[in-house]
Write an enzyme that holds these catalytic residues in place. Structure first.
Site, PDB file in Angstrom:
ATOM      1  CG  PHE A   3      -6.685  -8.073 -46.367  1.00 37.82           C
ATOM      2  CD1 PHE A   3      -7.555  -7.498 -45.758  1.00 37.82           C
ATOM      3  CD2 PHE A   3      -6.698  -8.455 -48.001  1.00 37.82           C
ATOM      4  CE1 PHE A   3      -8.861  -7.558 -46.585  1.00 37.82           C
ATOM      5  CE2 PHE A   3      -8.000  -8.237 -48.620  1.00 37.82           C
ATOM      6  CZ  PHE A   3      -9.022  -7.756 -47.809  1.00 37.82           C
ATOM      7  CG  ASN A  44      -7.648 -15.996 -44.244  1.00 37.72           C
ATOM      8  OD1 ASN A  44      -6.453 -16.697 -43.947  1.00 37.72           O
ATOM      9  ND2 ASN A  44      -8.078 -14.982 -43.646  1.00 37.72           N
ATOM     10  CB  CYS A  45      -8.673 -11.426 -47.861  1.00 43.57           C
ATOM     11  SG  CYS A  45     -10.340 -11.667 -48.533  1.00 43.57           S
ATOM     12  CE1 TYR A  46     -12.259  -8.003 -40.930  1.00 47.94           C
ATOM     13  CE2 TYR A  46     -13.534  -6.976 -42.346  1.00 47.94           C
ATOM     14  CZ  TYR A  46     -13.253  -7.393 -41.201  1.00 47.94           C
ATOM     15  OH  TYR A  46     -13.921  -6.548 -39.826  1.00 47.94           O
ATOM     16  NE  ARG A  96     -14.138 -11.491 -51.743  1.00 38.00           N
ATOM     17  CZ  ARG A  96     -14.598 -11.100 -53.133  1.00 38.00           C
ATOM     18  NH1 ARG A  96     -13.810 -11.450 -54.106  1.00 38.00           N
ATOM     19  NH2 ARG A  96     -15.260 -10.043 -53.208  1.00 38.00           N
TER      20      ARG A  96
END
Length: 526
Positions: free
Chosen positions: A17, A466-468, A470
């Site tokens: 990411f 965390n990602c975009y 979640r």
């Protein structure tokens, strides 16, 4: 073993990411620069004829294209930062050094072994110039390989310290010392191995191309089917940023990957027609149209007493999907309670891309309607056929609505709003405001104490990331995770548990949730 492999893939997906999410920003700036230099728009907007405005547009689009031709170093640094667990800044700096060492080591070895192609005959030789150094053309894969290697060594040795005179060689210096022979060895090894890999990649690209619409359908369907695992990024990323998504020479420079080719063609007004390879980035069709039809079907089939509640859930989710291209709030609303609908969704998503390809549409909109407007309108109808994209989208909206409504009613599926037991609670706006007012300290408007409790408590949480969309958490015991609590009390759109890895879907507000959880646990955010 299977669980370990899945965990590693999930960690890798999270790390990706860092470099991947910055690239759409470059694309938007290129699009903005293209607007400022668009001759057709200048006929209606006289200020665009100003030399300063035109020059600014040329600078923006031309300067940002440089990012696209240097993806190797961008992915190397970005992935090293994304995968490192501690001292991320030092990991990024080390990865930059390693990238430079690798380039020169490979160049020298190719020269010593008489494998270096003549500088005037690089085309078709499998070699290219990277930062002014001639090496094998590894594209974005060079950055991915080196970034992953740096992160692995960094995580193992970045906190190793020595005493006495050797103290200066500890920490990040030790990491770099260890990486020097590894990097040189990789340069030598890949000098022999990569030509074969180049052939395999080319063959795979050829197979997908020869598979035509079937290959495109599989790509579109698989990209959606992997949403529950969080690994869908690993499907589309190679097509967007490597030779799998196409190779094109534009303005004397060679670009690989559907998105890179698209952005480069945007910045070059001499391009009369966009490359067909950009179809790999047409993933926004179902986001802006199809899933909205699914939302309408779920609303119309909801029980009368639940209409207001389901409206409060679906309208924000639909708006987020249309404008920002974030689909998980919608997909997680039916993914687990009606998996047949999710399978249908994947199939229709793949078929939508096939229809676009058949009709010769090269418009893209991977991150929603805002991107769609900025990317396609400045290029005009002839290059992108964007009105046809919208017409296909409207057709897909109708197909989604009809099929979803038919299956929900025919199979009596318990989609949101059709529950009679009250197990799944849907909040109205007033319910939601009352709930979040109890936890004013949370910047994310989410009761952070409930999030931690739902994850099994403070002692059960090993790592927070965390990602975009979640919140990604590593826990000691996944059996302690309370899915119902996370969904009902923290407004989570979904919860995915894979071994010790827990993913809680919060959508675009996840960054605030992550920050609040870090503060609550007393740990420093990365």
């Amino acid at each position: 073993m299977k669980e370990k492999i899945l965990n590693q893939l999930q960690n890798f997906s999270k790390g990706m990411f860092v470099p991947v999410l910055i690239l759409p920003i470059a694309g938007l700036i290129i699009a903005f620069g293209n607007i400022l230099t668009n001759a057709r728009l200048a006929e209606y907007l006289p200020f665009l004829k100003n030399e300063m405005v035109y020059g600014l547009g040329k600078m923006l689009s031309g300067s940002l294209v440089s990012i696209l031709v240097n993806l190797g170093i961008i992915f190397c640094v970005g992935l090293a930062v994304g995968l490192s667990k501690k001292k991320k800044a030092e990991a990024g700096f080390t990865s930059l050094l390693v990238f430079l060492v690798f380039l020169n080591a490979m160049n020298i070895f190719l020269n010593l072994t008489n494998k270096l192609a003549p500088a005037d005959a690089l085309r078709g030789s499998g070699q290219t110039m990277v930062l002014g150094v001639q090496v094998l053309d590894m594209g974005v894969f060079l950055g991915i390989i080196l970034g992953a290697v740096v992160a692995y060594i960094h995580n193992r040795f970045c906190e190793k310290e020595f005493d006495g005179a050797f103290q200066i060689y500890g920490g990040s210096r030790l990491v770099f010392i260890i990486l020097i022979p590894i990097t040189v060895g990789l340069a030598i090894l890949l000098s022999y191995v990569w030509p074969s890999i180049q052939y395999l990649i080319s063959s795979l690209g050829g197979f997908i191309t020869s598979a035509g619409n079937f290959g495109l359908f599989m790509y579109g369907a698989l990209e959606r089917l992997l949403i529950p695992t969080g690994l869908h990024h690993l499907v589309y990323t190679p097509f967007l940023y490597s030779s799998l998504g196409g190779v094109a020479e534009i303005g004397g420079k060679v670009f690989e990957g559907a998105r890179n080719i698209y952005f480069a063609e945007m910045a070059d007004p001499s391009i009369a027609k966009l490359s067909a390879s950009v179809i790999w980035d047409a993933r926004g069709l179902s986001k802006m149209f199809g899933l909205i039809g699914a939302c309408l079907a779920m609303y119309h089939t909801a029980l009368p007493q639940n209409k207001n509640k389901i409206k409060a859930l679906l309208i924000p989710a639909a708006v987020t999907s249309i404008l920002a291209g974030v689909t998980e709030p919608i997909e997680f609303s039916f993914m687990f309670i009606a998996p047949i609908l999710f399978a249908i969704h994947a199939v229709l998503s793949g078929l939508g891309m096939v229809v676009l390809n058949i009709l010769g549409v090269t418009a893209i909109g991977p991150n929603g309607f805002i991107d769609f407007l900025l990317y396609n309108l400045p290029l005009g109808i002839e290059k992108t056929h964007w009105p046809v994209f919208i017409l296909v989208g409207i057709g897909q909206f109708i197909v989604y609505y009809v099929i979803f409504r038919f299956l929900i009613v025919k199979l009596k599926l318990k989609t949101p709003g059709r529950e009679t037991s009250g197990d799944t609670k849907l909040y109205t706006k007033s319910d939601y405001k009352e709930k979040i007012s109890k936890d004013k300290k949370s910047e994310s408007s989410i009761p952070v104490a409930m999030v931690v409790e739902g994850l099994g408590g403070n002692d059960n949480i090993l790592k927070v990331d965390n990602c975009y969309t979640r919140l990604r958490v590593v826990v000691k015991d996944s059996s302690l995770v309370n899915e119902a609590l996370l969904k009902n009390e923290t407004a989570a759109n979904g919860v995915v548990i894979k071994g010790e890895n827990v993913q809680v879907v919060y959508g675009l507000k996840v960054t605030g949730v992550r920050k609040s959880v870090d503060e609550y646990l007393g740990i420093e955010s990365n």
